[in-house]
Write a protein that holds these residues in place. Structure first.
Motif, short mmCIF file in Angstrom:
data_model
loop_
_atom_site.label_atom_id
_atom_site.label_comp_id
_atom_site.label_asym_id
_atom_site.label_seq_id
_atom_site.Cartn_x
_atom_site.Cartn_y
_atom_site.Cartn_z
N SER A 107 7.87 0.21 15.10
CA SER A 107 7.47 -0.52 13.98
C SER A 107 6.73 0.24 12.75
O SER A 107 5.90 1.01 13.34
N ASP A 108 6.97 -0.47 11.86
CA ASP A 108 6.36 0.04 10.50
C ASP A 108 4.85 -0.38 10.67
O ASP A 108 3.44 -0.05 10.00
N ALA A 109 4.54 -1.52 11.00
CA ALA A 109 3.31 -1.95 11.04
C ALA A 109 2.60 -1.36 12.16
O ALA A 109 1.34 -1.14 12.28
N SER A 110 3.12 -0.31 13.28
CA SER A 110 1.77 -0.08 13.95
C SER A 110 2.01 1.74 14.09
O SER A 110 1.05 2.52 13.89
N MET A 111 3.15 1.94 12.86
CA MET A 111 2.73 3.71 12.39
C MET A 111 2.16 3.58 11.23
O MET A 111 1.14 4.46 10.90
N TYR A 112 1.63 2.37 10.03
CA TYR A 112 1.34 2.36 9.11
C TYR A 112 0.28 1.20 8.86
O TYR A 112 0.35 0.73 7.89
N PRO A 113 -0.89 0.66 9.59
CA PRO A 113 -0.96 -0.11 10.23
C PRO A 113 -2.24 -0.27 8.53
O PRO A 113 -2.87 0.73 8.36
N GLY A 114 -2.41 -1.25 7.94
CA GLY A 114 -2.88 -1.73 6.72
C GLY A 114 -2.44 -0.85 5.49
O GLY A 114 -2.84 -1.13 4.28
N GLU A 115 -1.79 -0.68 5.54
CA GLU A 115 -0.30 -0.18 4.31
C GLU A 115 -0.50 -0.77 3.63
O GLU A 115 -0.73 -0.59 2.23
N GLU A 116 -0.46 -2.15 3.26
CA GLU A 116 0.01 -3.00 2.65
C GLU A 116 -1.85 -3.39 1.65
O GLU A 116 -1.57 -3.53 0.55
N THR A 117 -2.51 -3.14 2.76
CA THR A 117 -3.65 -3.57 1.45
C THR A 117 -4.69 -2.64 1.60
O THR A 117 -5.81 -2.34 1.21
N GLY A 118 -4.01 -1.23 1.78
CA GLY A 118 -4.61 -0.09 1.24
C GLY A 118 -5.76 0.75 1.94
O GLY A 118 -6.38 0.75 2.13
N GLN A 119 -5.06 0.35 3.51
CA GLN A 119 -6.31 0.36 4.68
C GLN A 119 -5.30 1.86 4.80
O GLN A 119 -6.35 2.22 6.37
N PHE A 120 -4.34 2.60 4.79
CA PHE A 120 -3.68 3.05 5.84
C PHE A 120 -3.64 4.65 4.72
O PHE A 120 -3.74 4.93 3.63
N SER A 121 -4.62 5.83 4.28
CA SER A 121 -5.46 6.95 3.82
C SER A 121 -5.56 7.84 4.23
O SER A 121 -6.08 8.86 3.75
N THR A 122 -5.04 8.14 5.69
CA THR A 122 -4.88 9.67 6.16
C THR A 122 -3.73 10.25 6.65
O THR A 122 -2.75 9.47 7.12
#
Ligand code: AMP
Length: 277
Positions: free
Chosen positions: A88-103
């Protein structure tokens, strides 16, 4: 997925992996057959189906990208795939919405020209998701299509540079009866547009013929391709490039063994193709 992969490895099974964005066609299935060979007897073939948002620009067709999961799973089963990985998007980009995906993973040389020049954030998305999928699936080998030649070279470079213990295999482009490379995006073409998609393979053919007669200056061949593409209504050349197949460095003099890639818009649909000359 990681737990499964570790347990397969503990059982001494080889894992061969085919990453896709789904809407599978014969081209994808040919990669599955190649993966089956690589996995060996009793080995595991994993196909991932994930439309990766980070490789699409905001202006591109992410929400319109064709999807048909039931059909994809049927085709996987029919082709003998052992596991379909559907993150899922949530498992591939966890924290995307809160700016915690940054790598992100960036390949900084082969990614620059051609597709990278036309779609500046594209390969960053590709290398990031492929690295993540590799860490989830933990394959011994991964099969990519020559259809996306630059992508395959970028992934190969990433694997070398980051010490992924994975063999990257590139399998040939599968084509329709008229020579048009199979692609999920061909679905966007209207019945009037579909015949015009031959502009790409015709351009490859004319350059092959020219090179068979001797070496040719790249600008001359580019002009010929531009002319060829302009003969098809609503077709517009995005780029055509001649280059060394591994380094992707452009060549000024095109000869046998040089590689050619081009992108053409047919109406609103952007198509790519490439081949060895
Ligand atoms: P995609 O689902 O478009 O991201 O493609 C997944 C994989 O299938 C990539 O490695 C592509 O290069 C490969 N592929 C796509 N079209 C073809 C084709 N016509 N022949 C062989 N491989 C293909």
């Amino acid at each position: 997925m990681q737990r499964r992969a570790r347990s397969w490895h503990r059982d001494g099974l080889r894992i061969a992996f085919v990453p896709t964005m789904g809407y599978l066609h014969e081209g994808h299935i040919s990669l599955v057959h190649e993966a089956r060979k690589r996995a060996g007897p009793g080995g595991i073939v994993v196909v991932s189906i994930y439309v990766n948002p980070t490789q699409f620009a905001p202006t591109e067709d992410l929400s319109l990208y064709p999807r048909d999961l039931p059909r994809d799973l049927f085709l996987c089963r029919e082709a003998g795939v052992d596991a379909a990985f559907l993150p899922s998007d949530a498992s591939m980009y966890p924290g995307e919405e809160t700016g915690q995906f940054s790598t992100y993973v960036v390949e900084d040389r082969l990614s620059r020209g051609m597709e990278g020049a036309s779609r500046p954030t594209h390969f960053r998305g590709v290398t990031t998701i492929v690295a993540k999928l590799f860490l989830c699936v933990q394959p011994d080998s991964a099969v990519f299509g020559a259809k996306d030649w630059q992508q395959a070279q970028v992934v190969r470079r990433m694997v070398q540079n980051l010490n992924f213990p994975i063999q990257v295999v590139v399998a040939p482009t599968r084509r329709d009866v008229d020579g048009v490379a199979l692609s999920s995006r061909n679905k966007y073409l209207s019945p009037e547009e579909r015949p015009r998609a031959v502009a790409l393979v015709r351009s490859l053919d004319l350059c092959r013929k020219a090179v068979r007669r001797g070496v040719v200056a790249a600008p001359l061949l580019k002009a010929r391709v531009r002319k060829e593409v302009s003969q098809y209504p609503s077709a517009r050349l995005d780029y055509v490039e001649f280059f060394d197949p591994e380094s992707l460095k452009p060549v000024r003099t095109v000869r046998r063994g040089s590689h050619m890639a081009l992108a053409v818009r047919v109406g609103a649909t952007r198509l790519i193709d490439n081949g060895r000359l």
